[in-house]
Design an enzyme around this catalytic site. Structure first.
Site, PDB file in Angstrom:
ATOM      1  N   SER A  85       0.831  -1.215   0.000  1.00  0.00           N
ATOM      2  CA  SER A  85       0.000   0.000   0.000  1.00  0.00           C
ATOM      3  C   SER A  85       0.860   1.257   0.000  1.00  0.00           C
ATOM      4  CB  SER A  85      -0.895   0.018   1.234  1.00  0.00           C
ATOM      5  OG  SER A  85      -1.626  -1.172   1.299  1.00  0.00           O
ATOM      6  N   ASP A 127       2.919  -8.377  10.812  1.00  0.00           N
ATOM      7  CA  ASP A 127       4.210  -9.082  10.738  1.00  0.00           C
ATOM      8  C   ASP A 127       5.384  -8.305  11.324  1.00  0.00           C
ATOM      9  OD1 ASP A 127       2.968 -11.112   9.443  1.00  0.00           O
ATOM     10  OD2 ASP A 127       3.510 -10.457   7.436  1.00  0.00           O
ATOM     11  N   ARG A 182       2.011 -34.624  24.616  1.00  0.00           N
ATOM     12  CA  ARG A 182       2.020 -34.623  23.162  1.00  0.00           C
ATOM     13  C   ARG A 182       2.975 -33.598  22.603  1.00  0.00           C
ATOM     14  NH1 ARG A 182      -4.122 -34.809  21.865  1.00  0.00           N
ATOM     15  NH2 ARG A 182      -4.298 -37.058  21.633  1.00  0.00           N
ATOM     16  N   THR A 238       6.930  -3.815  38.177  1.00  0.00           N
ATOM     17  CA  THR A 238       5.762  -3.333  38.917  1.00  0.00           C
ATOM     18  C   THR A 238       4.726  -2.867  37.910  1.00  0.00           C
ATOM     19  OG1 THR A 238       4.876  -1.514  40.243  1.00  0.00           O
ATOM     20  CG2 THR A 238       6.976  -1.104  39.190  1.00  0.00           C
TER      21      THR A 238
END
Ligand code: ADP
Length: 764
Positions: free
Chosen positions: A106, A151, A186, A518
């Site tokens: 774009s 991404d 698994r 914190t």
């Protein structure tokens, strides 16, 4: 002056925040703004796809995923004809300034449009579509880009809009899968997005404690990766690990350029381990869902900065720029350079020059990669064992903060990997004084990255004389060579006391380093402390629900958040939720302020709005507390609206740490362990606190702590985020006499000096 905004290409969470900020900032400056729907297709088609936006049009969109403007891939815009149609549509509406929110495709399109603009305007005039005097009024187009891409694949900016949310989605999925994988013993292979960029795979693997990962920038040897993987997983199982999670980027390949598909990894593991393997391709889940607090605020700040850049009349934007973030600050960058560097990374990967690709990705990416390499080992690298291993202690102190366990896990593994012993201390300094510590081994911290709270246990301790005696004995007895303290201001203060008493207790003359943890984000030397991002997301999630609960009534909420006299959580959650107002101690609260806000609320509700949202920091003002505000607004609001208080309380301290908190905990812990190793057994014992400022990790002298802190208010004397308050104010404030926070009305100028991008910054 007219301005247009569009979203294009793949959608990304946070785009709506950017659109809202563009529209409102422009209106605030008295500039008309058009929203262009369906990306470039809307620009080419014109008609109803381009319309003048009002303040209310962008209400209640901050919390929505995707893009309310719609997005499309537009073939026509790739050709000159299509772009000419776009120029005509823009000139007809007087638009010659454009904000494009999208990926690199774009932005490449935006670049072409800007470059060709004068020629296209000339052609339109020549063919008689526009009058020559009109053409003369539009000599050039100004474009500012905002990179919306999950991404995080744009050079120059540390982070792209949507990447943080995508990491949230992936991390949630990885946490869920890790627990079922553990129950069934698994193995899972998880495929995440990222064709050329391994950011999501790398960072989610850091944050989730995956066993192995494959990213395009670091391809394994074509002939040995299968046997290496099996050998690693077998060693890992032998060392006690009961489940296996492998993260793979969709664009992963071997060093010969052959793709490494998740299906193949499954076969390799099934054959090698003889266990059942499940493959999960996360797909579009990664794009979806509500934007994270960070992406809401990033979108807002970028949208605001984009309009600033476009309206910078004295120094026009000659070449397109993008607005991005470097070192936690918004910057302007030359689009050309960013696109060129992106292309260079792609070319390096295609040419199998992976070293170069890794270099171009920047320091933060490389560092995360190095840490992950170590963390995913099944056991320490025995070759690194020094002749006399150090004994390093790690403790949590102060209130629990999400991310503490991730920090301890990283400290243990990185310490062991460097050949030293790591001792976990129970219950903070008190526990240390009582000698409650044990050796932690590699597998002892498995699964800690994702756990909230504090596995070691923590206390808010103020060190007294007798504690120091106990501490000094413990240090001697257990032959401790250095201490890592993970905690907040009370932890820092205790560590400072520890260091100040070294003259009286010589055993305390060992290096000590504090790691900021914190939720309040009230520590000096670090722009962000671990836990604050998680708390912010918890607050934003809670406010989203509160907002929904109120959608049927006319109601004003006073939401109280933690932070005591530090207004970070209140300010940033106010920005992320579009609250009318955040009351903080730093600014003070007066009756006149509240009466002013009340008047705005009254006007708004009279004009038909249904929700008011006020956020207050718990320590904003001791007299005008939440109940006082509730009663004041209730009484004075009369029949127009009712008022409810929501005190969010400890939900803000709990929960699983956000990806960002896990990643920074891991990074900080690595640097702290190196610090302790470097300074152990030195003549003058070092004492420091670590932090991240301007994108760089730094250590500060712990002895200077009192000078950096406003002791009465328990916060740093300088707070960087105070500079963001004006943005929140502008975007939530009044337009023509009506308040416009983000509640639905009805139901239903500095010089433009782009920062050079030659030095790739830290990735967030
Ligand atoms: P993203 O912006 O997410 O990278 P695409 O690459 O699909 O997504 O680009 C979105 C749209 O941008 C395309 O459909 C097209 O209209 C426009 N575009 C992309 N590349 C170019 C180009 N080189 N020239 C002109 N327009 C382009």
């Amino acid at each position: 002056m007219q301005l247009g905004v569009l979203t294009s290409g793949g959608d990304a969470p946070g785009m709506n925040a950017a659109v809202r900020a563009v529209v409102r900032t422009a209106l605030e400056r008295g500039v008309s703004v058009f929203t262009i729907h369906e990306g470039y297709q809307g620009l080419v088609d014109g008609g109803d796809d381009i319309h003048a936006a009002t303040w209310g049009d962008v209400s209640s969109i901050l919390e929505r995923g995707g893009t309310v403007l719609g997005t499309a891939r537009c073939k026509a815009f790739r050709g000159r004809e299509g772009r000419r149609a776009a120029v005509l549509n823009m000139i007809e509406r007087g638009i010659d300034r454009l904000v494009v929110i999208g990926g690199d495709g774009s932005l490449t399109g935006a670049h072409a449009l800007q470059r060709e603009w004068p020629g296209l305007v000339g052609e339109l005039a020549a063919e008689g579509s526009i009058e020559p005097n009109v053409a003369a009024r539009f000599p050039k187009l100004r474009v500012v880009g905002i990179v919306g891409s999950i991404d995080n694949d744009m050079a120059g900016t540390d982070v792209t809009l949507g990447a943080d949310t995508a990491l949230h989605r992936i991390t949630e999925a990885l946490d869920a899968i890790a627990s079922t994988a553990l129950s069934h013993r698994r193995s899972f292979v998880i495929e995440v997005m990222g064709r050329n960029c391994g950011y999501l795979a790398l960072m989610s693997a850091v944050g989730s404690g995956a066993d192995w990962f494959f990213v395009p920038e670091d391809p394994p040897p074509a002939d040995t990766w299968r046997t290496d993987l099996v050998a690693h997983l077998l060693a890992s199982r032998a060392a006690g690990r009961q489940n296996t999670v492998v993260v793979v980027a969709e664009g992963a390949r071997d060093d010969q350029g052959h793709p490494i598909a998740s299906a193949e990894i499954r076969e390799v593991i099934e054959r090698g381990l003889g266990t059942e393997v499940r493959v999960t391709v996360l797909g579009h889940v990664q794009r979806g869902g509500p934007p994270s607090a960070f992406d809401r605020n990033l979108g807002t700040l970028l949208g605001h900065a984009a309009v600033d850049a476009l309206l910078d009349g004295e120094d026009p934007v000659e070449a397109p720029i993008i607005v991005g973030m470097r070192g936690n600050r918004i910057v302007r960058l030359p689009l050309d350079d960013c696109l060129a560097q992106n292309q260079a990374i792609g070319e390096a990967i295609d040419a199998k020059d992976y070293k170069r690709a890794m270099t171009l990705r920047g320091g933060g990416f490389r560092a995360a990669h190095g840490v992950l390499r170590t963390m995913t080992q099944s056991q320490p690298d025995v070759a690194a064992v020094p002749t006399r291993p150090l004994r390093l202690a790690v403790l949590n102190a102060g209130a629990p903060a999400p991310g503490m366990n991730a920090a301890v896990r990283a400290a243990v593994r990185l310490g062991l990997d460097r050949g030293h012993e790591v001792l976990g201390v129970e219950n903070g300094f008190e526990g240390l004084a009582e000698g409650k510590l044990r050796r932690l081994e590699w597998m002892d911290v498995t699964g800690w990255a994702s756990r909230g709270g504090s596995e070691l246990g923590t206390r808010r301790s103020v060190l007294q004389g007798r504690d120091l005696y106990g501490l000094s004995r413990a240090v001697e007895e257990h032959e401790i060579d250095g201490i890592l303290v993970v905690g907040g201001l009370s932890a820092y203060t205790a560590a400072h006391k520890f260091v100040s008493e070294r003259d009286d207790y010589p055993a305390l003359a060992i290096p000590i380093v504090c790691l900021p943890a914190t939720i309040n984000n009230n520590l000096p030397g670090s722009e962000l402390s671990i836990g604050a991002d998680t708390a912010l997301n918890s607050i934003v999630g809670a406010v989203d629900k509160i907002r929904q609960s109120a959608s049927a009534q006319q109601r004003c909420f006073v939401v109280q958040v933690m932070g005591r006299r530090c207004g970070y959580l209140a300010t940033m959650s106010g920005l992320a939720t579009g609250a009318e107002r955040a009351y903080i101690h730093e600014e003070g609260v007066t009756i006149a302020d509240m009466m002013g806000d009340l008047e705005l609320l009254r006007r708004g509700f009279r004009a038909g709005r249904r929700l008011g949202l006020l956020i207050r920091a718990e320590g904003a003002n001791d007299v005008y507390d939440a109940r006082f505000m509730e009663q004041l607004f209730e009484e004075e609001g009369g029949e127009l609206f009712d008022v409810r208080v929501a005190i969010l309380g400890h939900l803000q301290q709990g929960g699983q740490p956000s990806p960002f908190d896990r990643i920074s905990a891991t990074r900080f812990a690595g640097a702290c362990v190196d610090f302790l190793i470097e300074h152990a057994r030195a003549k003058d014992p070092a004492a420091a606190y670590i932090g991240m400022e301007g994108g760089e990790t730094r250590f500060h002298d712990l002895l200077n702590l009192p000078r950096m802190v406003d002791a009465a208010c328990q916060r740093p004397k300088q707070q960087w985020w105070m500079a963001l308050r004006h943005v929140a104010r502008q975007l939530a404030r009044v337009e023509s006499g009506t308040p416009h926070g983000d509640a639905p009305l009805t139901r239903n100028s500095p010089r433009v000096t782009p920062t050079p991008i030659s030095d790739p910054g830290e990735k967030r």
